[in-house]
Scaffold this active site. Structure first.
Site, PDB file in Angstrom:
ATOM      1  N   ASN A 154       9.159  14.543   5.750  1.00 58.33           N
ATOM      2  CA  ASN A 154       8.871  14.353   7.001  1.00 58.33           C
ATOM      3  C   ASN A 154       9.482  13.101   7.291  1.00 58.33           C
ATOM      4  O   ASN A 154       9.136  12.474   8.471  1.00 58.33           O
ATOM      5  CB  ASN A 154       7.300  14.732   7.103  1.00 58.33           C
ATOM      6  N   ARG A 180       0.357   3.589   7.471  1.00 55.64           N
ATOM      7  CA  ARG A 180      -1.125   3.658   7.094  1.00 55.64           C
ATOM      8  C   ARG A 180      -1.979   2.824   7.961  1.00 55.64           C
ATOM      9  O   ARG A 180      -1.555   1.518   8.257  1.00 55.64           O
ATOM     10  CB  ARG A 180      -1.417   3.559   5.614  1.00 55.64           C
TER      11      ARG A 180
HETATM   12  P1  NAD Z   1       9.722   5.130   0.644  1.00 57.39           P
HETATM   13  O1  NAD Z   1       9.057   5.142  -0.709  1.00 57.39           O
HETATM   14  O2  NAD Z   1      11.036   5.726   0.712  1.00 57.39           O
HETATM   15  O3  NAD Z   1       9.981   3.698   0.936  1.00 57.39           O
HETATM   16  C1  NAD Z   1       8.777   2.630   0.902  1.00 57.39           C
HETATM   17  C2  NAD Z   1       9.348   1.097   0.971  1.00 57.39           C
HETATM   18  O4  NAD Z   1       8.241   0.273   1.273  1.00 57.39           O
HETATM   19  C3  NAD Z   1      10.200   0.956  -0.267  1.00 57.39           C
HETATM   20  O5  NAD Z   1      11.427   0.523   0.005  1.00 57.39           O
HETATM   21  C4  NAD Z   1       9.180  -0.238  -0.767  1.00 57.39           C
HETATM   22  O6  NAD Z   1      10.013  -1.243  -1.509  1.00 57.39           O
HETATM   23  C5  NAD Z   1       8.602  -0.948   0.461  1.00 57.39           C
HETATM   24  N1  NAD Z   1       7.420  -1.492   0.265  1.00 57.39           N
HETATM   25  C6  NAD Z   1       6.400  -1.409  -0.613  1.00 57.39           C
HETATM   26  N2  NAD Z   1       5.519  -2.302  -0.506  1.00 57.39           N
HETATM   27  C7  NAD Z   1       5.803  -3.196   0.165  1.00 57.39           C
HETATM   28  C8  NAD Z   1       5.627  -4.484   0.707  1.00 57.39           C
HETATM   29  N3  NAD Z   1       4.416  -5.002   0.246  1.00 57.39           N
HETATM   30  N4  NAD Z   1       6.090  -4.916   1.848  1.00 57.39           N
HETATM   31  C9  NAD Z   1       7.386  -4.566   2.285  1.00 57.39           C
HETATM   32  N5  NAD Z   1       7.884  -3.397   1.751  1.00 57.39           N
HETATM   33  C10 NAD Z   1       7.211  -2.902   0.974  1.00 57.39           C
HETATM   34  O7  NAD Z   1       8.612   5.841   1.506  1.00 57.39           O
HETATM   35  P2  NAD Z   1       8.693   6.406   2.996  1.00 57.39           P
HETATM   36  O8  NAD Z   1       9.065   7.934   2.643  1.00 57.39           O
HETATM   37  O9  NAD Z   1       9.665   5.518   3.789  1.00 57.39           O
HETATM   38  O10 NAD Z   1       7.364   6.451   3.455  1.00 57.39           O
HETATM   39  C11 NAD Z   1       6.555   5.396   3.661  1.00 57.39           C
HETATM   40  C12 NAD Z   1       5.391   5.533   4.006  1.00 57.39           C
HETATM   41  O11 NAD Z   1       5.114   6.021   5.205  1.00 57.39           O
HETATM   42  C13 NAD Z   1       4.728   6.308   3.014  1.00 57.39           C
HETATM   43  O12 NAD Z   1       3.981   5.878   1.967  1.00 57.39           O
HETATM   44  C14 NAD Z   1       3.331   6.707   4.110  1.00 57.39           C
HETATM   45  O13 NAD Z   1       2.065   5.901   3.935  1.00 57.39           O
HETATM   46  C15 NAD Z   1       3.718   6.622   5.448  1.00 57.39           C
HETATM   47  N6  NAD Z   1       4.325   7.939   5.885  1.00 57.39           N
HETATM   48  C16 NAD Z   1       3.492   8.370   7.087  1.00 57.39           C
HETATM   49  C17 NAD Z   1       3.626   9.372   7.709  1.00 57.39           C
HETATM   50  C18 NAD Z   1       2.919   9.930   9.104  1.00 57.39           C
HETATM   51  O14 NAD Z   1       2.884  11.128   9.426  1.00 57.39           O
HETATM   52  N7  NAD Z   1       2.456   9.127   9.873  1.00 57.39           N
HETATM   53  C19 NAD Z   1       4.410  10.465   7.385  1.00 57.39           C
HETATM   54  C20 NAD Z   1       5.216  10.081   5.950  1.00 57.39           C
HETATM   55  C21 NAD Z   1       5.025   9.014   5.454  1.00 57.39           C
END
Ligand code: NAD
Length: 393
Positions: free
Chosen positions: A152, A291
Site C-alpha cells: 500500500n 504511526r
Molecule cells: P520502509 O521499510 O520501506 O522504509 C522505512 C524507512 O524508514 C527506512 O528507510 C528506514 O531506514 C527509515 N527509518 C527507520 N527508522 C528511522 C529513524 N529513526 N529516522 C529516520 N528514518 C528511519 O517502510 P515503508 O513501506 O516506507 O513504510 C513506512 C511506515 O509507514 C510503515 O512502517 C508503517 O508504519 C507506515 N504505513 C502506514 C500506512 C497507513 O495506512 N497509514 C500504510 C503503510 C505503511
C-alpha cells in the site's frame, strides 16, 4: 514479489534478505500434519462490507481466504474483538499457530500475550507496519513476523501529497465555509499558500518516503530533503533531487513541510515531541501517516493551537480506534484551521486491499508448503530481525 506490486526502486541490497532459512523441519511437520488455528483480527465493515465485497480487510469479507484456509483442513477464526483479557483475541491467541492482524485495527501482541501464545509460529500483517507486535519478544520466542511489503505504499504516498496540499492551501476550512453557506474569500485566503517554492522534508526515505519525494518533484518545491539513517543510493537521491540532512533538529529547522514516513520502533516513539517542535520553523506544516505514536499527542496539539505548527494532518493515531475525545480530532490553529485528520485509511484503498489480501494468502501458502518467504516481506525471521528499517542495532 506479490503480483501487481510496483517493483521496489532499490536493489535488494537495501532490504537485505536474511541468510537464515525461512522454514524449519519442525515447522514443516507442524504445518503439514496437524490442524492449526489461524486467527485474524480485522475491523468491522458493517453494511459497507456487505454491500462492497472488495472491502477485503473486514471481518465480513475475511481477506477472502476462508475457503483457502479451510480447504487445507485448518480452523479460521476472524474477529474484531481485540481489547482486554476477555476479548476473542486474547482467548484465541493461546492456541493459535498463525496470527493475522491489520494495522488499521491492530491486535496489539504484547510481550505478555506472546508468552501465553504457546503455539504461535507466525504473525502476518495484512498491510505494512508491524509495530503492533512486540518484535523483540517475537525474536526471543522465535516467532516469525511478516508483512506484505509494498502493498500500500503508493496508496499512502498519494495520501501524503494530498494532505500536504490540503494543509498548505487551507482546504478544509474553505470547504467547511461552503457547507455552512458562507462566502468570505479573505478569511480562508489569509492562510492559503502555494506548495511551489517551499522546502519539504521526509523523516524516513524508504518505500513510502521515496514515493512521496517522487510525487513532489513536479510541484517545483524550493528543495526536497530527507532524514534517514540509511542514505539513499546516489542514483535514487539524484533522481528526486533530494538532499540528506543528518541532524534531525537541523533538518526540521529547514523545512516548511515535514512528512513522517518511518516505522514506529524504540528509536521513533515520541520522536516529534515538545523539544523537537521548538526547532520547527514557526508556522510549518506536519503530516504523519506513519504511526500516531511517533508524534507526541499533546505536544502536537499544543503546537497547533499556539500556531507553532500551522497544521497537522494524517490518518494514524496513538490508539486505534481513537477515543471520541482525542484532542487530534478537533485541534485547530489560531485561525481556526490546520486540522487534516482522518481515520486510518490511507493504506486501505480498495486497490490496496486487493494487494494485501493477495499477499497474506501467498505468505500463508508459503508457510503451509514450508516454502521460503519473499525476503522483502520478512520483518523477523528465524534468525532474528531480517530488516534494517525497525531501528539501528
Ligand atoms: P520502509 O521499510 O520501506 O522504509 C522505512 C524507512 O524508514 C527506512 O528507510 C528506514 O531506514 C527509515 N527509518 C527507520 N527508522 C528511522 C529513524 N529513526 N529516522 C529516520 N528514518 C528511519 O517502510 P515503508 O513501506 O516506507 O513504510 C513506512 C511506515 O509507514 C510503515 O512502517 C508503517 O508504519 C507506515 N504505513 C502506514 C500506512 C497507513 O495506512 N497509514 C500504510 C503503510 C505503511
Amino acid at each position: 514479489p506479490v503480483s501487481g506490486l510496483p517493483q521496489p526502486f532499490y536493489k535488494s541490497s537495501r532490504f537485505p534478505s536474511p541468510l537464515s532459512p525461512h522454514f524449519s523441519l519442525s515447522n514443516q511437520l507442524i504445518s503439514l500434519s496437524a490442524t492449526m488455528k489461524v486467527l485474524a483480527i480485522l475491523y468491522d465493515g458493517g453494511k459497507a462490507a456487505e454491500e462492497e465485497p472488495r472491502l477485503l480487510g473486514t471481518v465480513e469479507n475475511e481477506l477472502g481466504i476462508r475457503e483457502f484456509v479451510e480447504s487445507h483442513g485448518h480452523e479460521y477464526i476472524v474477529t474484531s474483538d481485540k481489547e482486554g483479557p476477555d476479548s476473542a483475541f486474547h482467548k484465541h491467541i493461546v492456541d493459535a499457530e498463525v496470527l493475522i492482524t491489520t494495522p488499521f485495527h491492530p491486535g496489539y501482541l504484547t510481550a505478555d500475550l506472546i508468552k501465553q501464545a504457546k503455539n504461535l509460529k507466525i504473525c502476518i500483517t495484512a498491510g505494512v507496519g508491524s509495530d503492533h507486535v512486540d518484535l523483540d519478544t517475537a525474536v526471543t520466542h522465535k516467532i516469525q513476523v511478516l508483512e506484505v511489503s509494498g502493498s500500500n505504499v503508493v496508496s499512502v504516498a498519494e495520501h501524503v501529497v494530498m494532505s500536504i496540499l490540503l494543509l498548505v492551501r487551507n482546504f478544509v476550512p474553505a470547504h467547511e465555509m461552503i457547507e455552512r453557506g458562507d462566502w468570505q474569500v479573505s478569511q480562508v485566503a489569509r492562510a492559503a499558500f502555494d506548495l511551489e517554492g517551499k522546502v519539504v522534508g521526509t523523516i524516513g526515505a524508504g518505500r513510502i518516503g521515496y514515493r512521496v519525494l517522487q510525487r513532489l518533484l513536479p510541484f517545483d518545491c524550493k528543495e526536497l530533503l530527507y532524514y534517514d539513517y540509511a542514505a539513499l543510493p546516489a542514483e535514487a537521491s539524484k533522481a528526486v533531487r533530494a538532499r540528506r540532512v543528518e541532524d534531525l533538529k537541523e533538518f526540521v529547522s529547514q523545512c516548511d513541510v515535514v512528512t513522517v514516513n518511518c516505522p514506529l520502533h524504540d528509536g521513533t516513539r515520541g520522536l516529534v515531541n515538545t523539544e523537537l517542535l521548538k526547532h520547527f520553523k514557526k508556522g510549518a506544516w506536519l503530516v504523519n501517516t506513519a504511526r500516531g505514536a511517533i508524534c507526541d499527542k499533546d505536544a502536537v496539539a499544543a503546537a497547533v493551537s499556539s500556531g507553532q505548527l500551522a497544521g497537522y494532518a494524517g490518518d494514524v493515531w496513538n490508539v486505534q480506534p481513537a477515543p471520541r475525545d482525542h484532542v487530534w480530532r478537533t485541534m485547530k490553529n489560531p485561525l481556526g484551521g490546520g486540522n487534516g485528520m482522518v481515520p486510518h485509511y490511507s493504506g486501505t484503498t480498495l486497490d490496496a486491499q486487493a494487494r494485501y489480501a493477495n499477499g497474506v494468502k501467498s505468505i500463508l501458502e508459503n508457510y503451509l508448503k514450508a516454502h521460503p518467504q519473499e525476503p522483502q516481506n520478512v520483518i523477523v525471521g528465524h534468525g532474528g530481525y531480517a530488516t534494517k528499517a525497525y531501528g539501528q542495532r
